[in-house]
Design a protein around this motif. Structure first.
Motif, PDB file in Angstrom:
ATOM      1  N   GLU A  69      22.903  37.514  36.964  1.00 19.29           N
ATOM      2  CA  GLU A  69      23.258  38.874  36.553  1.00 19.29           C
ATOM      3  C   GLU A  69      24.352  39.455  37.446  1.00 19.29           C
ATOM      4  OE1 GLU A  69      19.063  40.473  34.620  1.00 19.29           O
ATOM      5  OE2 GLU A  69      19.322  40.477  36.806  1.00 19.29           O
ATOM      6  N   ILE A  70      24.271  39.186  38.745  1.00 20.23           N
ATOM      7  CA  ILE A  70      25.313  39.658  39.662  1.00 20.23           C
ATOM      8  C   ILE A  70      26.658  39.022  39.318  1.00 20.23           C
ATOM      9  CG2 ILE A  70      26.139  39.488  42.050  1.00 20.23           C
ATOM     10  CD1 ILE A  70      24.133  41.714  41.626  1.00 20.23           C
ATOM     11  N   VAL A  71      26.663  37.737  39.036  1.00 17.86           N
ATOM     12  CA  VAL A  71      27.908  37.049  38.679  1.00 17.86           C
ATOM     13  C   VAL A  71      28.465  37.626  37.379  1.00 17.86           C
ATOM     14  CG1 VAL A  71      28.903  34.847  37.984  1.00 17.86           C
ATOM     15  CG2 VAL A  71      27.313  34.938  39.913  1.00 17.86           C
ATOM     16  N   ALA A  72      27.597  37.881  36.415  1.00 18.49           N
ATOM     17  CA  ALA A  72      28.053  38.431  35.135  1.00 18.49           C
ATOM     18  C   ALA A  72      28.636  39.829  35.299  1.00 18.49           C
ATOM     19  CB  ALA A  72      26.887  38.458  34.147  1.00 18.49           C
ATOM     20  N   GLU A  73      28.039  40.631  36.180  1.00 15.75           N
ATOM     21  CA  GLU A  73      28.485  42.012  36.339  1.00 15.75           C
ATOM     22  C   GLU A  73      29.702  42.151  37.248  1.00 15.75           C
ATOM     23  OE1 GLU A  73      25.338  44.726  37.414  1.00 15.75           O
ATOM     24  OE2 GLU A  73      23.882  43.607  36.221  1.00 15.75           O
ATOM     25  N   PRO A 166      31.163  38.060  57.030  1.00 16.64           N
ATOM     26  CA  PRO A 166      31.739  39.266  56.424  1.00 16.64           C
ATOM     27  C   PRO A 166      31.508  39.223  54.919  1.00 16.64           C
ATOM     28  CG  PRO A 166      33.288  38.207  57.926  1.00 16.64           C
ATOM     29  CD  PRO A 166      32.159  37.252  57.741  1.00 16.64           C
ATOM     30  N   LEU A 167      31.310  40.372  54.303  1.00 19.53           N
ATOM     31  CA  LEU A 167      30.912  40.394  52.899  1.00 19.53           C
ATOM     32  C   LEU A 167      32.108  40.704  52.015  1.00 19.53           C
ATOM     33  CD1 LEU A 167      27.979  39.796  52.151  1.00 19.53           C
ATOM     34  CD2 LEU A 167      27.726  42.194  51.498  1.00 19.53           C
ATOM     35  N   SER A 168      32.568  39.686  51.314  1.00 14.18           N
ATOM     36  CA  SER A 168      33.769  39.784  50.495  1.00 14.18           C
ATOM     37  C   SER A 168      33.558  38.992  49.217  1.00 14.18           C
ATOM     38  CB  SER A 168      34.967  39.220  51.276  1.00 14.18           C
ATOM     39  OG  SER A 168      36.086  39.023  50.438  1.00 14.18           O
ATOM     40  N   VAL A 169      34.282  39.353  48.166  1.00 13.44           N
ATOM     41  CA  VAL A 169      34.249  38.538  46.950  1.00 13.44           C
ATOM     42  C   VAL A 169      35.497  37.672  46.838  1.00 13.44           C
ATOM     43  CG1 VAL A 169      32.742  40.113  45.685  1.00 13.44           C
ATOM     44  CG2 VAL A 169      35.230  40.415  45.554  1.00 13.44           C
ATOM     45  N   THR A 170      36.348  37.712  47.852  1.00 11.21           N
ATOM     46  CA  THR A 170      37.594  36.938  47.814  1.00 11.21           C
ATOM     47  C   THR A 170      37.798  36.072  49.051  1.00 11.21           C
ATOM     48  OG1 THR A 170      38.847  38.780  48.793  1.00 11.21           O
ATOM     49  CG2 THR A 170      38.734  38.677  46.380  1.00 11.21           C
ATOM     50  N   GLY A 171      36.804  35.984  49.936  1.00 13.44           N
ATOM     51  CA  GLY A 171      36.926  35.139  51.116  1.00 13.44           C
ATOM     52  C   GLY A 171      37.679  35.767  52.268  1.00 13.44           C
ATOM     53  N   ARG A 172      37.828  37.088  52.280  1.00 11.65           N
ATOM     54  CA  ARG A 172      38.545  37.725  53.377  1.00 11.65           C
ATOM     55  C   ARG A 172      37.814  37.523  54.689  1.00 11.65           C
ATOM     56  NH1 ARG A 172      41.809  43.164  52.208  1.00 11.65           N
ATOM     57  NH2 ARG A 172      42.486  42.513  54.282  1.00 11.65           N
ATOM     58  N   SER A 173      38.597  37.411  55.759  1.00 13.80           N
ATOM     59  CA  SER A 173      38.047  37.112  57.070  1.00 13.80           C
ATOM     60  C   SER A 173      38.026  38.347  57.955  1.00 13.80           C
ATOM     61  CB  SER A 173      38.870  36.021  57.762  1.00 13.80           C
ATOM     62  OG  SER A 173      38.862  34.826  57.017  1.00 13.80           O
ATOM     63  N   ARG A 181      33.052  34.210  49.438  1.00  8.58           N
ATOM     64  CA  ARG A 181      34.229  33.998  48.593  1.00  8.58           C
ATOM     65  C   ARG A 181      34.072  34.451  47.150  1.00  8.58           C
ATOM     66  NH1 ARG A 181      34.546  27.719  49.825  1.00  8.58           N
ATOM     67  NH2 ARG A 181      32.325  28.091  49.442  1.00  8.58           N
ATOM     68  N   SER A 182      32.902  34.926  46.786  1.00  8.56           N
ATOM     69  CA  SER A 182      32.674  35.303  45.400  1.00  8.56           C
ATOM     70  C   SER A 182      31.451  36.207  45.322  1.00  8.56           C
ATOM     71  CB  SER A 182      32.416  34.050  44.547  1.00  8.56           C
ATOM     72  OG  SER A 182      31.228  33.400  44.974  1.00  8.56           O
ATOM     73  N   ALA A 183      31.236  36.774  44.151  1.00  7.62           N
ATOM     74  CA  ALA A 183      30.043  37.592  43.952  1.00  7.62           C
ATOM     75  C   ALA A 183      28.787  36.761  44.150  1.00  7.62           C
ATOM     76  CB  ALA A 183      30.069  38.209  42.553  1.00  7.62           C
ATOM     77  N   ALA A 184      28.844  35.499  43.725  1.00 12.61           N
ATOM     78  CA  ALA A 184      27.682  34.618  43.898  1.00 12.61           C
ATOM     79  C   ALA A 184      27.373  34.400  45.374  1.00 12.61           C
ATOM     80  CB  ALA A 184      27.934  33.281  43.209  1.00 12.61           C
ATOM     81  N   GLU A 185      28.407  34.210  46.201  1.00 16.03           N
ATOM     82  CA  GLU A 185      28.178  34.006  47.625  1.00 16.03           C
ATOM     83  C   GLU A 185      27.719  35.291  48.318  1.00 16.03           C
ATOM     84  OE1 GLU A 185      31.158  31.959  49.809  1.00 16.03           O
ATOM     85  OE2 GLU A 185      31.157  30.210  48.463  1.00 16.03           O
ATOM     86  N   VAL A 186      28.188  36.431  47.842  1.00 17.09           N
ATOM     87  CA  VAL A 186      27.662  37.700  48.362  1.00 17.09           C
ATOM     88  C   VAL A 186      26.158  37.765  48.100  1.00 17.09           C
ATOM     89  CG1 VAL A 186      27.648  40.203  48.053  1.00 17.09           C
ATOM     90  CG2 VAL A 186      29.828  38.970  48.172  1.00 17.09           C
TER      91      VAL A 186
END
Length: 298
Positions: A69-73, A166-173, A181-186
């Motif tokens: 659901e998180i990935v879909a949203e 660090p919490l990012s959806v794009t892999g920011r450092s 690196r993504s919503a799934a990894e968050v």
């Protein structure tokens, strides 16, 4: 306040090697296990009693939202911000609140699994409540300490992530540490330690703080969607356990009412314990009180 000026020290509490005996043992135990970039380490086991006693028969309630659901949203959401501020992040206590919230991170991993006994003993002696943000790896390295801390009403346990990222959806450092690196990894970073804490405590944690405290706005919304409040800070009390005792005393001792103070409890060789022991009486004498985050933030 010191949020921006001292931001560079937030991470350092997880970077220096531990020096006391207990911390060295904890670090050695971690080195024998899984590296930070691998999957989460095994659950804490134990036979203690009270709210922190692990039980293989304890049922963990399913999360309010699933990974799918998180990935879909949020899977295609584009972040617009990066740093310590984002929608839903708690930097201060609610307007008009006169208390001060002391929060202490224990980051885990190599060089970060120590335990500042002097700090915790001081808080106990003065009956100063605090919120302790514990990383999954720190819990695995310190199971007995975790059970003791979690059983004390003076403290509440917060979620400090599974791998301290660090919490990012794009892999920011942040500070050289690549973020999720993504919503799934968050989701994985939050949910891994959330499941561990829920199993051990009997209920999910209310507050989450990411490794380094950095996040983007999409990741912050995911934390809220998962049912936790993202805890930031308004006063950087020990610059990642790099401050001298006098610097800690000066910085924390100047915290105004309503502050959320970030310090570290995993570096006994640092100046945090001595500085807190000097700052707290000064704040009490000025009429301040101390609260856990859950005492003030609903």
């Amino acid at each position: 306040m010191v949020l921006a000026a001292l931001a560079g020290g937030v991470l350092a509490g997880c970077g220096a090697p531990a020096k006391d005996g207990a911390a060295a043992d904890a670090t050695a135990a971690h080195k024998a296990g899984t590296a930070a970039s691998g999957p989460p380490t095994p659950e804490v086991s134990g036979t203690g009693t009270g709210p922190a006693a692990a039980s293989p028969h304890r049922t963990v309630r399913p999360p309010a939202v699933t990974r799918a659901e998180i990935v879909a949203e949020y899977g295609r959401a584009v972040p617009r911000g990066w740093g310590f501020d984002a929608p839903g992040v708690v930097h201060r206590l609610p307007a008009g609140h006169r208390g001060i919230a002391l929060t202490f991170d224990a980051c885990g991993g190599p060089g970060g699994s120590g335990y500042d006994r002097d700090l915790i003993d001081f808080l106990r002696k003065r009956e100063v409540p605090a919120t302790l943000f514990l990383n999954s790896r720190w819990i695995d390295a310190n199971p007995a300490l975790f059970r003791a801390l979690a059983a004390e009403p003076l403290f509440e346990i917060g979620n400090h992530g599974t791998r301290h990222l660090p919490l990012s959806v794009t892999g920011r450092s942040a500070y050289g540490i690549p973020g999720t690196r993504s919503a799934a990894e968050v989701y994985d970073e939050v949910a891994g330690n959330r499941e561990k804490l829920t199993r051990l405590l009997g209920e999910p944690p209310r507050f989450f703080r990411s490794g380094t405290a950095y996040c983007d706005d999409v990741a912050a919304r995911i934390v809220t969607r998962m049912g936790e409040r993202f805890a930031g800070f308004s006063v950087n009390g020990d610059a990642g356990a790099t401050f001298t005792p006098e610097q800690v005393r000066t910085t924390v001792g100047a915290a105004p009412a309503g502050s959320v103070v970030i310090c570290h409890m995993n570096h006994p060789e640092g100046g945090t314990a001595e500085g807190i022991a000097a700052a707290v009486p000064r704040l009490l004498a000025a009429g301040h009180t101390f609260v856990r985050l859950s005492d003030a933030v609903r």
